[in-house]
Design a protein around this motif. Structure first.
Motif, PDB file in Angstrom:
ATOM      1  N   GLY A 164       1.022  -1.418   0.052  1.00 25.06           N
ATOM      2  CA  GLY A 164      -0.106   0.245  -0.192  1.00 25.06           C
ATOM      3  C   GLY A 164       0.847   1.029  -0.023  1.00 25.06           C
ATOM      4  O   GLY A 164       0.606   2.269  -0.584  1.00 25.06           O
ATOM      5  N   GLU A 165       2.001   0.912   0.357  1.00 21.66           N
ATOM      6  CA  GLU A 165       2.944   2.786   0.240  1.00 21.66           C
ATOM      7  C   GLU A 165       3.465   2.256  -1.243  1.00 21.66           C
ATOM      8  O   GLU A 165       4.363   3.668  -1.349  1.00 21.66           O
ATOM      9  CB  GLU A 165       3.737   1.877   1.405  1.00 21.66           C
ATOM     10  N   LEU A 176       2.116  -6.798  -9.016  1.00 20.00           N
ATOM     11  CA  LEU A 176       0.901  -6.539  -9.063  1.00 20.00           C
ATOM     12  C   LEU A 176       0.829  -8.125  -9.259  1.00 20.00           C
ATOM     13  O   LEU A 176       0.102  -9.003  -8.677  1.00 20.00           O
ATOM     14  CB  LEU A 176       0.001  -5.713  -8.540  1.00 20.00           C
ATOM     15  N   ARG A 177       1.039  -7.983 -10.919  1.00 21.46           N
ATOM     16  CA  ARG A 177       0.373  -9.736 -11.328  1.00 21.46           C
ATOM     17  C   ARG A 177       1.513 -10.348 -10.823  1.00 21.46           C
ATOM     18  O   ARG A 177       0.880 -11.880 -10.926  1.00 21.46           O
ATOM     19  CB  ARG A 177       0.521  -8.965 -13.101  1.00 21.46           C
ATOM     20  N   ASN A 186      -1.930  -9.369  -1.923  1.00 20.51           N
ATOM     21  CA  ASN A 186      -1.390  -7.782  -2.566  1.00 20.51           C
ATOM     22  C   ASN A 186      -2.356  -6.685  -2.534  1.00 20.51           C
ATOM     23  O   ASN A 186      -2.625  -5.656  -2.629  1.00 20.51           O
ATOM     24  CB  ASN A 186      -1.583  -8.023  -4.548  1.00 20.51           C
ATOM     25  N   GLY A 187      -2.429  -7.227  -0.591  1.00 14.53           N
ATOM     26  CA  GLY A 187      -3.472  -6.514  -0.084  1.00 14.53           C
ATOM     27  C   GLY A 187      -2.287  -4.844   0.456  1.00 14.53           C
ATOM     28  O   GLY A 187      -1.193  -5.474   0.486  1.00 14.53           O
ATOM     29  N   PRO A 188      -3.089  -4.107   0.759  1.00 15.68           N
ATOM     30  CA  PRO A 188      -2.327  -2.691   1.241  1.00 15.68           C
ATOM     31  C   PRO A 188      -1.402  -3.607   2.338  1.00 15.68           C
ATOM     32  O   PRO A 188       0.228  -2.378   2.388  1.00 15.68           O
ATOM     33  CB  PRO A 188      -3.446  -1.916   1.680  1.00 15.68           C
ATOM     34  N   GLU A 189      -1.579  -4.073   3.517  1.00 14.76           N
ATOM     35  CA  GLU A 189      -0.660  -4.556   4.564  1.00 14.76           C
ATOM     36  C   GLU A 189       0.276  -5.150   4.088  1.00 14.76           C
ATOM     37  O   GLU A 189       1.267  -5.806   5.070  1.00 14.76           O
ATOM     38  CB  GLU A 189      -1.853  -4.347   5.784  1.00 14.76           C
TER      39      GLU A 189
END
Length: 244
Positions: A164-165, A176-177, A186-189
């Motif tokens: 996420g950062e 991400l792919r 791929n969650g922000p955390e």
């Protein structure tokens, strides 16, 4: 079935081939020009056969890579509604005979190349695909981290950085792919710097892991540049020969 139906089926088969991606170059085999021809033929017993002709950049492309491309193309086309049989033929390759026969028989890479010391079933092919994906993930991770360091981030801080950062960028989207292909969150955390298994890399391990990822990325980029150049040369030569 009408000629129009066959044309539509050919279009859908071509679209299916769009989903077959070179695991290192991150582009489909249609974009890369690997698909030399595609044709649709009715079968007397019903349905249609789709014949695909593939041509890779060089005569000496690695046989495991070539086998993967042919097998994935075969599976993609066969999954298209209305296709009863798929015949994918690799041309102008030193191992085309073994590869074409192995894929047609739906055997693993190890059956076609028993001296390679790998399994002979579809599981072995999946392991082969996983190996390419892990290398591609490392390369994408290194590109993303390199971009962050150039923007002022400290290398040791990357161990605590989360997805996420990371600012939006083509490098982030590509990463991400690759993570999604490997089943990595791929969650922000979710941590940014992880192994291909999804395991977080500690701050102490990170510099060495980053150096290794850089070596993998350079190897892939060198190989891809060579392949693209050789493919362009091959296509140009074929066009000249066709013109007489």
């Amino acid at each position: 079935m009408t000629a129009t139906f066959q044309e539509t089926l050919a279009m859908r088969a071509w679209k299916a081939l769009d989903t077959v991606v070179d695991p290192e170059l991150d582009q489909s085999i249609t974009e890369l020009g690997f698909v030399a021809a595609l044709s649709v033929t009715p079968i007397e017993s019903g349905g249609h056969e789709v014949h695909v002709l593939l041509r890779l950049p060089t005569y000496f492309c690695a046989p495991n890579f070539a086998y993967l491309m042919v097998a994935d193309a075969h599976d993609a086309v066969l999954a298209v509604h209305g296709v009863k049989t798929a015949r994918v033929e690799l041309a102008d390759h030193f191992a085309s005979e073994e590869i074409n026969a192995g894929v047609a028989a739906e055997e693993g890479f190890g059956s076609a190349f028993p001296r390679q010391g790998v399994g002979t079933d579809r599981h072995a092919l999946e392991e082969l695909r996983l190996t390419f994906r892990r290398k591609a993930h490392l390369a994408c991770l290194e590109r993303t981290c390199r971009q962050l360091v150039r923007a002022g981030w400290q290398i040791d801080a990357l161990a605590d950085t989360t997805i996420g950062e990371v600012p939006d960028s083509p490098e982030r989207e590509s990463l991400l792919r690759r993570r999604a292909e490997l089943g990595i969150s791929n969650g922000p955390e979710a941590p940014l710097f992880v192994e291909s298994t999804g395991e977080r890399v500690s701050a102490e391990q990170l510099p060495a892991k980053l150096r290794f990822a850089k070596a993998v990325r350079i190897s892939i980029e060198g190989n891809s540049g060579l392949c693209r150049g050789l493919l362009d040369t091959r296509l140009e030569r074929m066009a000249e020969e066709a013109q007489g």
